[in-house]
Design a protein around this motif. Structure first.
Motif, short mmCIF file in Angstrom:
data_model
loop_
_atom_site.label_atom_id
_atom_site.label_comp_id
_atom_site.label_asym_id
_atom_site.label_seq_id
_atom_site.Cartn_x
_atom_site.Cartn_y
_atom_site.Cartn_z
N VAL A 12 0.83 -1.26 -0.09
CA VAL A 12 -0.03 -0.13 0.08
C VAL A 12 0.69 1.28 0.02
CG1 VAL A 12 -1.69 1.46 1.44
CG2 VAL A 12 -1.85 -1.11 1.11
N ASP A 13 1.89 1.35 1.01
CA ASP A 13 2.85 2.47 0.97
C ASP A 13 3.33 2.72 -0.54
OD1 ASP A 13 2.48 2.65 3.53
OD2 ASP A 13 4.25 1.69 4.21
N ILE A 14 3.95 1.63 -1.25
CA ILE A 14 4.50 1.96 -2.65
C ILE A 14 3.38 2.30 -3.64
CG2 ILE A 14 5.44 0.55 -4.46
CD1 ILE A 14 6.68 -1.21 -2.59
N ALA A 15 2.14 1.84 -3.47
CA ALA A 15 1.04 2.22 -4.18
C ALA A 15 0.75 3.62 -4.13
CB ALA A 15 -0.25 1.36 -4.01
N GLU A 16 0.61 4.09 -2.66
CA GLU A 16 0.27 5.57 -2.62
C GLU A 16 1.55 6.50 -3.21
OE1 GLU A 16 0.18 6.01 1.56
OE2 GLU A 16 -1.96 5.48 1.66
N GLN A 17 2.80 5.84 -3.08
CA GLN A 17 3.84 6.53 -3.55
C GLN A 17 3.80 6.84 -5.04
OE1 GLN A 17 6.37 8.56 -2.21
NE2 GLN A 17 6.48 9.27 -4.20
N ALA A 18 3.32 5.62 -5.90
CA ALA A 18 3.36 5.40 -7.28
C ALA A 18 2.13 6.60 -7.72
CB ALA A 18 2.72 4.02 -7.80
N PHE A 19 1.03 6.81 -7.01
CA PHE A 19 0.05 7.51 -7.27
C PHE A 19 0.49 8.90 -7.21
CE2 PHE A 19 -3.40 10.42 -6.26
CZ PHE A 19 -4.31 10.23 -7.10
N VAL A 20 1.04 9.23 -6.30
CA VAL A 20 1.70 10.82 -6.02
C VAL A 20 2.95 11.09 -7.07
CG1 VAL A 20 3.23 12.22 -4.51
CG2 VAL A 20 1.47 10.57 -3.61
N ASN A 21 3.44 10.19 -7.59
CA ASN A 21 4.54 10.40 -8.47
C ASN A 21 3.86 10.64 -10.03
OD1 ASN A 21 6.52 9.86 -6.83
ND2 ASN A 21 7.17 8.02 -7.57
N ILE A 22 2.71 9.99 -10.12
CA ILE A 22 2.01 10.15 -11.64
C ILE A 22 1.26 11.55 -11.38
CG2 ILE A 22 -0.18 9.38 -12.75
CD1 ILE A 22 0.54 6.69 -11.93
N MET A 23 0.69 11.98 -10.45
CA MET A 23 0.24 13.16 -10.17
C MET A 23 1.18 14.32 -10.23
SD MET A 23 -3.26 12.95 -9.53
CE MET A 23 -3.69 14.43 -8.91
N LYS A 24 2.30 14.21 -9.71
CA LYS A 24 3.11 15.18 -9.80
C LYS A 24 3.86 15.32 -11.23
CE LYS A 24 4.93 15.28 -5.13
NZ LYS A 24 6.10 15.06 -4.21
N ALA A 25 3.59 14.17 -12.04
CA ALA A 25 4.18 14.36 -13.41
C ALA A 25 3.23 14.77 -14.37
CB ALA A 25 4.81 12.91 -13.82
N ARG A 26 1.94 14.95 -13.96
CA ARG A 26 1.07 15.45 -14.82
C ARG A 26 1.13 17.09 -15.03
NH1 ARG A 26 -3.49 15.82 -14.28
NH2 ARG A 26 -4.55 14.98 -16.18
N GLU A 27 0.54 17.64 -16.10
CA GLU A 27 0.58 18.91 -16.29
C GLU A 27 -0.71 19.44 -15.33
OE1 GLU A 27 1.79 18.82 -21.27
OE2 GLU A 27 -0.21 19.64 -20.30
N ASP A 28 -0.26 20.72 -15.06
CA ASP A 28 -1.48 21.35 -14.40
C ASP A 28 -2.68 21.35 -15.14
OD1 ASP A 28 0.85 24.06 -12.98
OD2 ASP A 28 0.33 21.99 -12.39
#
Length: 782
Positions: A749-765
């Motif tokens: 779950v910790d890794i999944a949360e980090q994966a989601f955060v990384n994807i969101m940060k990589a997106r354009e505004d």
């Protein structure tokens, strides 16, 4: 239909609470235009059934309401889109639009009540406003989604959902009215569905047949036949069957005074005959089929007639191939004279009916014996001296082989056939049976052979076909499969002779005897063409003939004697035993579902491979492994993380991410987006190394779903991989390393949360919801 009538029909749709007419007096008065149907549907039914009565039109309209919407949608212009996919997209779009309009309107209402005013923060009364509004919105969305469910929604449900949506667009949420854009989109989708429904009526064959059937009904008989059906699909199927079942008067071959008649079907494959007679309704050897029929006035009887006998006939060779009663049984005795009447009229010269395909073959013999007797009056000579002489000669060689040869497992036989010119040909056949004393099968093998001997036999034979120890099996799987599934019995089939000629269930592996004397027998076919390549073309005799014996069979006889002596089956036993051990059937095979089917040694890096007393190894606690089987063979293993949930609203708030709507978040949980990042982080956690490859294996899968409409920012995730024999690439090996290293659900779950955060940060505004919206939903999902 003028504009006033259109508006009145549409008004009834909006005002009617129940969409089914039940009161008899109402049914006797309304027209299809007054059922509250969508105007275009009602108008199409009214105009298309222009020759039908008012009652017929009303009935069709009612069936449309009862029929699942998935069965009334489709378009000629959408050949690449299935109707199920079309309904799914439509229902999802309508639900998303309704949900979004309801959520935004509800939030606007809560905001107008001061629920998000900073001055009211922490006040329980204002929190109750938000919570109550959230719960009500969730329930309204669930109710709407239930109505528009793509698996069960009927036309009436679809109409009711439209009414619910329009009521909301008109009255809003507690007086707060939604933006007009939502109603515009809803109406656009709804109108498109109605248009597609009309299009489907025009071009779908089953509905074309229904409308044609009801239009051509001057006596009302057709309406009586379908009036008890509730669904358009069932009524359409019945209409189709009735239409295709109509007879051509020109094909009535002969009529009797008692009402019976012979009908020339005109081809050798008839769906109607198959349905009425409960047999296959086909014989490719024939040129036509004749059917003995009689009218039946019972309105419940299909096509208004009964079928009693089917005769498959080849007019070129004057041969009758089959004479079958119902369910492939012998014809009823009361019809025997009519059968002979037909056969004499056709002037048949050859009879091949011998009870083949019948459930109990012996029941056919009285009919066949009667046909060959003087009593029948059949003008055909059943004695075939040349055929019998050749068969007798061939059998003498088969018996000679059995008497002279010490049994080493091989048995021989033959098959005979006669062509249109009267030339009789005969072909060699042979089989071998390997046997062992003692209980070679383990408990699993005994259960499998009892449950499915066909699968057991096929598996063994196919293994041997690929085994260099036995080069004489047929090249293709289809030949082996036919050997076991085509059940010819030499005892009753005049074209076969000898034990080696039989195929089918009598050759399946079986156990003979009990206790110490028990023997396992496995039969497999021998390809005689590989043993004596030029022999088959040499076995023929003409009638009357320049050859009237079977001396050429000696070549095959001598060849099989050499094979029987030179290739003792003792050398084949190890190959068969190895085949059974590899499938966990024989003693000595370790019955391990997972260990037997995986090649990947990486899976064994944690712990030791279990011994024969332990069926499974100790897998990491939080990985789930499901063994998927195809009957007895292990097809693949599915390894997956147990389902876990991500609170995406909380993650966006905690990491100051630009917020997104729920419907914008869900597409991120694709294998190519979230799965790629998740696999990378999992590998780095498991191995301590960076994963430079940016590749996703084909076998990886990910599933994401929202548990409830009132908590749209909570996503349930299942992630894993299908492990098959083809799971051999480098990316797949990375996955297997993860399986053996990541142990706990908390880590996953910790890794999944980090994966989601990384994807969101990589997106354009992206423009999203404001802070008050996030806090509102965080309260709702607590």
């Amino acid at each position: 239909m003028n504009m006033r009538q259109l508006l009145e029909s549409w008004q009834k749709t909006l005002e009617q609470d129940e969409f089914k007419l039940t009161a008899p007096d109402l049914i006797s008065e309304v027209t299809v235009l007054q059922l509250g149907l969508p105007a275009e549907i009602a108008e199409f039914i009214n105009s298309r059934l222009n020759k039908a009565s008012r009652e017929v039109k009303v009935k069709v309209g009612q069936m449309w309401k009862n029929t699942p919407i998935a069965q009334t949608m489709g378009s000629r212009a959408m050949d690449t889109i299935s109707s199920d996919d079309l309904v799914r997209r439509t229902s999802d779009t309508l639900t998303d639009n309704f949900s979004t309009s309801l959520v935004s309107t509800m939030m606007e209402y809560a905001r107008s009540q001061g629920a998000f005013d900073p001055e009211n923060a922490g006040d329980p009364d204002f929190e109750k406003i938000a919570d109550k509004a959230s719960d009500k919105a969730g329930q309204m969305i669930r109710n709407f989604k239930e109505l528009i469910n793509r698996h069960s929604a009927t036309g009436a449900d679809f109409m009711k959902a439209d009414k619910v949506a329009n009521r909301f667009f008109k009255k809003g949420f507690n007086g707060t009215i939604p933006d007009d854009e939502y109603k515009v989109l809803h109406d656009s989708i709804y109108d498109e569905v109605v248009r597609i429904g009309v299009n489907w009526f025009e071009f779908k064959p089953i509905y074309i047949d229904l409308f044609n059937y009801l239009n051509d009904d001057p006596d009302g008989k057709h309406f009586k036949i379908i009036k008890n059906y509730d669904l358009l699909t069932k009524a359409g199927l019945k209409a189709h069957q009735e239409l295709v079942g109509r007879e051509d008067p020109e094909k009535v071959f002969h009529e009797y005074d008692d009402g019976y008649y012979w009908y020339d079907i005109g081809n050798t494959d008839c769906e109607i005959e198959a349905g009425k007679m409960l047999h296959c309704g086909t014989d490719p050897r024939a040129t036509t089929m004749y059917s003995l029929r009689v009218p039946n006035k019972d309105p419940e009887v299909e096509f208004g007639r009964d079928h009693w006998v089917t005769v498959a006939y080849n007019e070129k060779t004057k041969t009758v191939h089959q004479i079958k009663g119902r369910d492939n049984g012998p014809p009823d005795k009361k019809h025997w004279k009519k059968i002979v009447d037909l056969l004499n009229h056709l002037g048949i010269e050859k009879m091949e009916e011998d009870g083949q395909h019948t459930p109990v073959r012996s029941k056919f013999f009285p009919f066949l014996d009667w046909l060959g007797s003087d009593e029948s009056g059949l003008k055909m000579d059943f004695k075939r001296k040349a055929w019998d002489a050749i068969k007798e000669e061939l059998m003498s060689w088969v018996n000679k082989f059995d008497d002279e040869e010490a049994y080493a497992g091989i048995v021989i036989g033959f098959r005979m056939e006669e062509d249109a010119e009267g030339v009789i040909r005969y072909f060699p056949l042979a089989s071998f049976g390997a046997e062992w004393r003692g209980p070679i099968l383990n408990e699993h093998g005994l259960k499998e052979i009892e449950k499915n001997p066909e699968k057991f036999a096929l598996g063994t034979a196919i293994y041997l076909a690929d085994n260099e120890n036995y080069p004489y099996l047929p090249d293709s799987y289809s030949k082996i499969e036919k050997f076991y599934q085509h059940d010819d019995d030499a005892g009753v089939n005049p074209a076969l002779g000898g034990r080696g000629a039989t195929t089918g269930k009598q050759n399946y592996p079986y156990i003979r005897g009990k206790g110490y004397d028990a023997k396992l027998i496995v039969w497999t076919p021998i390809d005689t063409q590989k043993i004596v390549p030029n022999w088959a073309l040499d076995g023929s005799a003409a009638i009357p003939g320049d050859r009237n014996d079977a001396e050429s069979y000696v070549n095959f006889f001598l060849a099989m004697k050499r094979i029987n002596r030179a290739y003792s089956l003792q050398r084949l036993k190890p190959a068969i035993k190895e085949a059974m051990q590899s499938a966990n059937f024989a003693e000595g095979a370790v019955f391990l579902d997972i260990d037997q089917s995986l090649i990947h040694k990486e899976l064994y890096t944690r712990g030791s491979i279990p011994d024969s007393s332990s069926p499974y190894r100790s897998w990491p606690t939080d990985w789930e492994f499901k063994v998927l089987r195809d009957d007895i063979w292990v097809a693949e293993i599915q390894a997956s993380v147990p389902a876990f949930t991500l609170n995406t609203a909380a993650l966006m708030d905690e990491h100051d991410l630009e917020p997104l709507e729920p419907h914008e978040i869900k597409p991120l949980f694709r294998t190519s987006v979230f799965g790629r990042e998740f696999l990378k982080l999992m590998f780095e956690k498991a191995t301590g190394k960076d994963r430079s490859r940016d590749i996703i294996p084909n076998q990886t899968f990910i599933e994401a779903s929202t548990p409830g409409e009132s908590r749209p920012y909570i996503f349930a995730i299942v992630w894993g991989m299908d492990i098959t024999d083809e799971t051999k690439d480098e990316v797949s090996k990375d996955f297997l390393k993860i399986v053996t290293k990541i142990d706990t659900k908390d880590e996953i779950v910790d890794i999944a949360e980090q994966a989601f955060v990384n994807i969101m940060k990589a997106r354009e505004d992206t423009e999203g919801l404001d802070e008050s919206v996030i806090k509102m939903w965080k309260r709702a999902i607590r």
